[in-house]
Design an enzyme around this catalytic site. Structure first.
Site, PDB file in Angstrom:
ATOM      1  N   GLN A 193      -2.899   3.513   5.023  1.00  0.00           N
ATOM      2  CA  GLN A 193      -3.731   2.582   4.264  1.00  0.00           C
ATOM      3  C   GLN A 193      -3.669   1.190   4.897  1.00  0.00           C
ATOM      4  O   GLN A 193      -2.676   0.808   5.499  1.00  0.00           O
ATOM      5  CB  GLN A 193      -3.271   2.523   2.811  1.00  0.00           C
ATOM      6  CG  GLN A 193      -3.576   3.794   2.053  1.00  0.00           C
ATOM      7  CD  GLN A 193      -3.059   3.736   0.633  1.00  0.00           C
ATOM      8  OE1 GLN A 193      -1.988   3.217   0.384  1.00  0.00           O
ATOM      9  NE2 GLN A 193      -3.823   4.296  -0.287  1.00  0.00           N
ATOM     10  N   VAL A 206       0.882  -1.167   0.000  1.00  0.00           N
ATOM     11  CA  VAL A 206       0.000   0.000   0.000  1.00  0.00           C
ATOM     12  C   VAL A 206       0.917   1.213   0.000  1.00  0.00           C
ATOM     13  O   VAL A 206       2.078   1.127   0.384  1.00  0.00           O
ATOM     14  CB  VAL A 206      -0.978   0.024   1.205  1.00  0.00           C
ATOM     15  CG1 VAL A 206      -2.026  -1.071   1.069  1.00  0.00           C
ATOM     16  CG2 VAL A 206      -0.243  -0.100   2.522  1.00  0.00           C
ATOM     17  N   SER A 207       0.399   2.347  -0.433  1.00  0.00           N
ATOM     18  CA  SER A 207       1.248   3.516  -0.650  1.00  0.00           C
ATOM     19  C   SER A 207       1.623   4.289   0.604  1.00  0.00           C
ATOM     20  O   SER A 207       2.637   4.969   0.637  1.00  0.00           O
ATOM     21  CB  SER A 207       0.575   4.475  -1.634  1.00  0.00           C
ATOM     22  OG  SER A 207       0.422   3.820  -2.874  1.00  0.00           O
ATOM     23  N   THR A 208       0.795   4.203   1.652  1.00  0.00           N
ATOM     24  CA  THR A 208       1.079   4.968   2.869  1.00  0.00           C
ATOM     25  C   THR A 208       0.868   4.115   4.112  1.00  0.00           C
ATOM     26  O   THR A 208       0.201   3.078   4.066  1.00  0.00           O
ATOM     27  CB  THR A 208       0.161   6.202   2.986  1.00  0.00           C
ATOM     28  OG1 THR A 208      -1.186   5.753   3.177  1.00  0.00           O
ATOM     29  CG2 THR A 208       0.244   7.093   1.758  1.00  0.00           C
TER      30      THR A 208
END
Length: 182
Positions: free
Chosen positions: A13, A8-10
């Site tokens: 998330q 996931v990007s962050t």
């Protein structure tokens, strides 16, 4: 061995949806990154690439979770191929043990890269439109008094550069650029 890779990007998330997919596919080992996919310099990705052995299969929920551009995707797949490790993308139903799967992987990789470019283009266009309407002014400038005060503390070894960056809420490159300007 079935090895899952989740990204996931962050940090905010959540990975539950991807974890459930991996559980349903009987994945035995799982590597999870909470970091942008724009680079292959990801800690868990590196661990996974070191962990895999001949005969293993790496499974991802979708290609976009594995790589953001065709070049990175093909390089990662080449690394897996060199180790004689298969790659499966569940969403796109790609399996690199087949010629069709390898071909489709290249196509989907190019589509993922195009999608990312469209997102960046729309973002730039949105910022430009907001600027023209006076609604986007960029980041708030640092007060010069505060900047000078913090830089003086760094020069006098009262605080570290890292502490100064946190106080000013600026990046390392901005900090050193400002430090060198003074």
């Amino acid at each position: 061995m079935k090895i899952g890779y989740i990204r996931v990007s962050t940090l905010e998330q959540n990975t539950i949806r991807q974890e459930l997919i991996m559980e349903n596919l009987d994945v035995t080992e799982l590597f999870i990154d909470k970091i942008s996919g724009k680079s292959t310099d990801r800690p868990e990705l590196k661990k996974m690439l070191n962990f895999v052995r001949k005969g293993d299969t790496v499974i991802v929920e979708s290609i976009s979770r594995f790589a953001r551009n065709t070049k990175d995707l093909l390089e990662l797949i080449e690394t897996l191929n060199h180790k004689e490790v298969a790659f499966v993308s569940e969403k796109e139903k790609i399996d690199t043990t087949t010629p069709t799967g390898r071909f489709m992987l290249t196509i989907f990789g190019a589509v993922a890269e195009l999608e990312r470019e469209y997102i960046l283009q729309r973002q730039r266009e949105g910022i430009e439109a907001a600027k023209q309407n006076g609604k986007y002014k960029g980041r708030k400038k640092i007060e010069m008094n505060e900047l000078n005060s913090v830089l003086d503390k760094v020069r006098n070894s009262q605080i570290t550069a890292t502490k100064a960056m946190k106080i000013l809420n600026i990046s390392k490159s901005t900090f050193y650029r400002r430090l060198n300007e003074k």
